[in-house]
Design an enzyme around this catalytic site. Sequence first.
Site, short mmCIF file in Angstrom:
data_model
loop_
_atom_site.label_atom_id
_atom_site.label_comp_id
_atom_site.label_asym_id
_atom_site.label_seq_id
_atom_site.Cartn_x
_atom_site.Cartn_y
_atom_site.Cartn_z
N ARG A 136 83.69 86.58 48.00
CA ARG A 136 82.99 86.80 49.30
C ARG A 136 82.04 87.99 49.25
NH1 ARG A 136 88.08 85.50 51.76
NH2 ARG A 136 88.08 83.30 52.29
N LYS A 153 66.53 88.62 48.27
CA LYS A 153 66.56 87.15 48.24
C LYS A 153 67.20 86.73 46.93
CE LYS A 153 62.70 85.54 51.06
NZ LYS A 153 61.39 84.85 51.02
N GLU A 177 51.51 88.48 41.13
CA GLU A 177 52.35 88.92 42.26
C GLU A 177 52.04 90.38 42.62
OE1 GLU A 177 54.23 87.00 44.08
OE2 GLU A 177 55.25 85.47 42.88
N LYS A 201 56.51 96.24 49.60
CA LYS A 201 57.58 95.25 49.86
C LYS A 201 58.73 95.89 50.62
CE LYS A 201 60.24 91.41 48.24
NZ LYS A 201 60.51 90.41 47.24
N GLU A 233 63.15 87.38 57.06
CA GLU A 233 61.94 86.54 57.18
C GLU A 233 61.83 85.75 58.48
OE1 GLU A 233 60.56 84.96 53.41
OE2 GLU A 233 59.61 83.30 54.46
N ARG A 289 57.64 89.07 56.84
CA ARG A 289 58.00 88.87 55.42
C ARG A 289 57.34 87.62 54.85
NH1 ARG A 289 63.73 89.96 52.26
NH2 ARG A 289 62.93 89.33 50.24
N ASN A 329 54.47 85.32 50.97
CA ASN A 329 54.29 83.99 50.40
C ASN A 329 52.81 83.62 50.26
OD1 ASN A 329 57.09 83.52 50.32
ND2 ASN A 329 57.06 83.06 52.51
N HIS A 331 51.68 80.87 47.95
CA HIS A 331 52.86 80.13 47.48
C HIS A 331 52.89 78.68 47.97
CE1 HIS A 331 54.03 84.05 46.15
NE2 HIS A 331 55.20 83.66 45.72
N HIS A 375 53.55 76.38 45.00
CA HIS A 375 54.77 75.57 44.87
C HIS A 375 54.43 74.10 44.69
CE1 HIS A 375 57.73 78.68 46.74
NE2 HIS A 375 57.63 78.80 45.44
N HIS A 428 55.14 80.48 37.29
CA HIS A 428 55.13 80.72 38.74
C HIS A 428 53.96 81.64 39.14
CE1 HIS A 428 56.64 81.45 42.78
NE2 HIS A 428 56.62 82.76 42.54
P1 NAD Z 1 61.98 84.81 33.92
O1 NAD Z 1 63.15 85.54 34.43
O2 NAD Z 1 62.17 83.41 33.47
O3 NAD Z 1 61.34 85.66 32.72
C1 NAD Z 1 60.23 85.14 32.04
C2 NAD Z 1 60.48 85.08 30.52
O4 NAD Z 1 60.39 86.40 29.99
C3 NAD Z 1 61.85 84.54 30.12
O5 NAD Z 1 61.68 83.78 28.94
C4 NAD Z 1 62.63 85.83 29.77
O6 NAD Z 1 63.63 85.58 28.82
C5 NAD Z 1 61.55 86.70 29.21
N1 NAD Z 1 61.75 88.13 29.37
C6 NAD Z 1 62.15 88.80 30.47
N2 NAD Z 1 62.03 90.13 30.27
C7 NAD Z 1 61.59 90.29 29.01
C8 NAD Z 1 61.25 91.43 28.24
N3 NAD Z 1 61.27 92.66 28.75
N4 NAD Z 1 60.86 91.26 26.96
C9 NAD Z 1 60.77 90.00 26.45
N5 NAD Z 1 61.03 88.88 27.14
C10 NAD Z 1 61.44 89.03 28.41
O7 NAD Z 1 60.78 84.76 34.97
P2 NAD Z 1 60.16 85.77 36.03
O8 NAD Z 1 58.72 85.44 36.02
O9 NAD Z 1 60.59 87.15 35.82
O10 NAD Z 1 60.82 85.27 37.39
C11 NAD Z 1 60.57 83.99 37.91
C12 NAD Z 1 61.69 83.65 38.85
O11 NAD Z 1 61.72 84.62 39.90
C13 NAD Z 1 61.56 82.30 39.52
O12 NAD Z 1 62.80 81.64 39.45
C14 NAD Z 1 61.23 82.63 40.97
O13 NAD Z 1 61.73 81.67 41.87
C15 NAD Z 1 61.94 83.94 41.13
N6 NAD Z 1 61.41 84.80 42.21
C16 NAD Z 1 62.28 85.32 43.09
C17 NAD Z 1 61.84 86.15 44.09
C18 NAD Z 1 62.82 86.78 45.03
O14 NAD Z 1 62.40 87.44 45.99
N7 NAD Z 1 64.10 86.64 44.80
C19 NAD Z 1 60.48 86.47 44.19
C20 NAD Z 1 59.60 85.93 43.26
C21 NAD Z 1 60.07 85.08 42.25
N1 GLY Z 2 59.03 86.94 47.19
C1 GLY Z 2 59.07 86.73 48.58
C2 GLY Z 2 60.08 87.55 49.32
O1 GLY Z 2 60.83 88.32 48.75
O2 GLY Z 2 60.16 87.43 50.50
#
Ligand code: NAD
Ligand code: GLY
Length: 390
Positions: free
Chosen positions: A132, A154, A196, A238, A248, A252, A256, A259, A263, A277
């Site tokens: 929990r 998030k 971003e 942020k 949101e 917030r 997006n 996006h 998306h 992305h």
């Molecule tokens: P990711 O976590 O897949 O990382 C991208 C690639 O880089 C992967 O292959 C990873 O293994 C590699 N990597 C990471 N750090 C590294 C480093 N320092 N050195 C070498 N390789 C490294 O992708 P991302 O772009 O970081 O994140 C995308 C994800 O984030 C999506 O799932 C998206 O939905 C999510 N997201 C979430 C939020 C939120 O607010 N929670 C906001 C934006 C995106």
């Molecule tokens: N990446 C969008 C949010 O955190 O709201």
Amino acid sequence: MSTRSESAREGVEKVPVELGDRSYDILIGEGLIGRAGELIGPLLARPRALIVTDSNVADVHLPVLERALAESEIAFDAFVVPPGEHTKDFSHLEQLSQRLLQASLDRRSMLIALGGGVIGDLAGFAAAVLLRGIDFIQIPTTLLAQVDSSVGGKTAIDMPQGKNLVGAFHQPRLVLADTATLATLPRRQRLAGYAETVKYGLLGDLEFFHWLETHGTAVVEGDAAAIRHAVATACRAKAAIVARDETEHGERALLNLGHTFGHALEIELGYSEELLHGEAVALGMTLAFELSAQLGVCAAAESDRVRRHIGAMGLPTGFADLGGRVFDPARLVSHMRRDKKAEAGQLVFILARAIGEAFVARDVEAAEVERLLTESLAETLPPAGSLAGL
Ligand code: NAD
Ligand code: GLY
């Protein structure tokens, strides 16, 4: 933890996220993973942690984190998952849950997410629901995660029906953005994270956008001071938005920007490596400004300036940059209607009156969006008559 003046001397920026008794700090600087034990220690009710990371990150950054925790006598286990979006699913959540229970962690233990947005979202969601709710710390290692996903709470996993459909708001206790980790990140991933970053300038900070026009290349090429400034500026923006609208219900949604278009493209391409992305968001932001200009709410010169900068950085600004792929505008719009931000099928877009002046629009006609997409797609086709004689 260092005082503010000590931190400034060490080249570490501190950005607070003000959320009452769930407030936390984002620390930004080089070498923070090596100090993780000292920084995390005071937050632990019990000196026991489970690190969640992916195999790419584990290869280069896990040993430093393990050493830092061991030096502070924090017991830990590490759970290493495969890299990539497909890891953000129920099966890895289940495996992670099993591992946490086998390791006899309890509610006073800590999860540590070491990696990009995939790891932060998966580990954060596990922390939100296991027992929990347990505490977790974000150690983001991609530019995208440092400027966006590690901040704001998030968390989610994906479903076959779409991305981030099962999730929760669960704030971390601390974010350690070690900017030195970006040196091992592939350039294409740094560039995707840059999209971003520029988003914050476009949605609410003309001065930051102007700074990025001059220093964007330094950020992507790994200049330490430029990266720290960009990450800190993005995190401050942020943090302020999240403090005002954590779940949101209002502003917030501005985060997006780009996006809704992005998306739809990601769905069409099956969330494959073909379009990251951040790349989808870059093209989406360009289209959002073009839609704003088409609707007469923003000057065309503003939208041209956005396209020029995003394009100059080497990010996609049009369908022609997507390797000759053909898209159907009506299909893209139908994906947008099913987006979780759409309200009763009504399209929701983030538009802009100018660079730095974004707003939420709920009254955009699908026909206007289809017109924009049709005209943008036409740019990818050879001019009429050019095939004559083939
Ligand atoms: P990711 O976590 O897949 O990382 C991208 C690639 O880089 C992967 O292959 C990873 O293994 C590699 N990597 C990471 N750090 C590294 C480093 N320092 N050195 C070498 N390789 C490294 O992708 P991302 O772009 O970081 O994140 C995308 C994800 O984030 C999506 O799932 C998206 O939905 C999510 N997201 C979430 C939020 C939120 O607010 N929670 C906001 C934006 C995106
Ligand atoms: N990446 C969008 C949010 O955190 O709201």
